[in-house]
Write a protein that holds these residues in place. Structure first.
Motif, short mmCIF file in Angstrom:
data_model
loop_
_atom_site.label_atom_id
_atom_site.label_comp_id
_atom_site.label_asym_id
_atom_site.label_seq_id
_atom_site.Cartn_x
_atom_site.Cartn_y
_atom_site.Cartn_z
N GLY A 20 0.80 -1.23 0.00
CA GLY A 20 0.00 0.00 0.00
C GLY A 20 0.83 1.28 0.00
N THR A 78 -0.26 4.08 -2.66
CA THR A 78 -1.56 4.62 -2.23
C THR A 78 -1.38 5.60 -1.08
OG1 THR A 78 -2.61 2.50 -2.79
CG2 THR A 78 -3.84 3.96 -1.31
N GLN A 79 -0.62 5.19 -0.07
CA GLN A 79 -0.46 6.02 1.13
C GLN A 79 0.45 7.23 0.88
OE1 GLN A 79 -2.24 5.90 3.80
NE2 GLN A 79 -3.32 3.98 3.30
N MET A 121 -7.74 1.26 4.46
CA MET A 121 -6.91 2.37 3.97
C MET A 121 -6.97 3.61 4.85
SD MET A 121 -7.30 2.58 -0.12
CE MET A 121 -7.26 1.10 -1.10
#
Ligand code: ADP
Ligand code: DGP
Ligand code: NA
Ligand code: NA
Length: 213
Positions: free
Chosen positions: A22, A25-26, A184
């Motif tokens: 991730g 995304t982060q 998320m």
């Protein structure tokens, strides 16, 4: 007299973790968060596939070229060195850098192939040390469930398990382990807290340091 017109420096914030943990995304979410608070911020990534060294790395990762394990290790390292002076300049003039993978990927991935870990660290000595390493922790099996791996060279569960083990040996006081198996938004909140703390510390004069010490 020593009147300082020096701006408070930016923070060097690195996201690390297995493939599909991730990070990208982060990184994007953290960029908009810090920008929204008015902090000058840029998002960088390694490998930087845009440079000529980066194009060699990209060809290797997509199996379009074959290179000796030591050779590709040094190219990844060179790819970080070619950005080092710009990195220092950005930080010293007040820009916070969010970096998607860095030296820890370099050492963990190459050590997982069987190269000597101290040999792997050697060309990385003298790169700027991150103020914060956010390690997105997830099991290789769960990461693989996320959309499945593509065709790139390292995207195999067995190999990622070895990488995860080497990452653990690289932990130091700059690291925060983030549970990347959460939703998320949860991951995002935890990252924001740590990052904001670091940005403030750097504003107050936390000195820059070098890898690997
Ligand atoms: P990395 O950059 O570490 O390889 P990405 O950010 O590209 O990982 O994410 C890999 C995939 O997992 C993407 O499809 C992304 O949408 C998804 N993903 C990212 N974070 C989460 C999460 N916390 N829970 C579920 N899926 C996620
Ligand atoms: P990414 O673009 O973040 O998906 O990274 C590409 C792949 O390259 C990924 O499997 C991790 C690996 N990688 C990243 N940095 C290094 C490095 O410095 N050395 C080695 N051997 N592999 C790396
Ligand atoms: Na990848
Ligand atoms: Na990514």
């Amino acid at each position: 007299r020593t009147e300082s017109s020096v701006k408070p420096r930016g923070a060097l914030i690195v996201l690390e973790g297995l493939d599909r943990s991730g990070k990208s995304t982060q990184c994007a979410k953290l960029l908009s968060f810090l920008e929204g608070l008015g902090h000058p911020t840029e998002l960088w990534r390694f490998p930087d596939r845009e440079t000529s060294v980066g194009q060699m790395i990209s060809a290797y990762l997509s199996n379009k070229s074959q290179l000796d394990d030591h050779t590709i290790h040094l190219l990844f390292s060179a790819n970080r060195w070619e950005k080092r002076s710009l990195m220092e300049e950005k930080l010293k003039t007040g820009t916070t850098l969010i970096v998607d993978r860095y030296s820890y990927s370099g050492v963990a991935f190459s050590s997982a192939k069987g190269l000597d870990i101290d040999w792997c660290k050697a060309p990385e000595i003298g790169l700027l040390a991150p103020d914060s390493v956010l390690y997105l922790d997830i099991s290789p099996e769960r990461a693989a469930e996320r959309g499945g791996y593509g065709d790139e060279r390292y995207e195999r569960v067995e190999f990622q398990k070895k990488v995860a083990d080497f990452y653990q040996t690289l932990r130091d006081s700059s690291w925060k382990i983030i549970n990347a198996g959460e939703a998320m938004e949860e991951v995002e909140k935890k990252i924001q807290e740590v990052a904001l703390d670091k940005v403030r510390e750097c504003t107050k004069g936390k000195p820059l340091s070098l890898l690997w010490s």
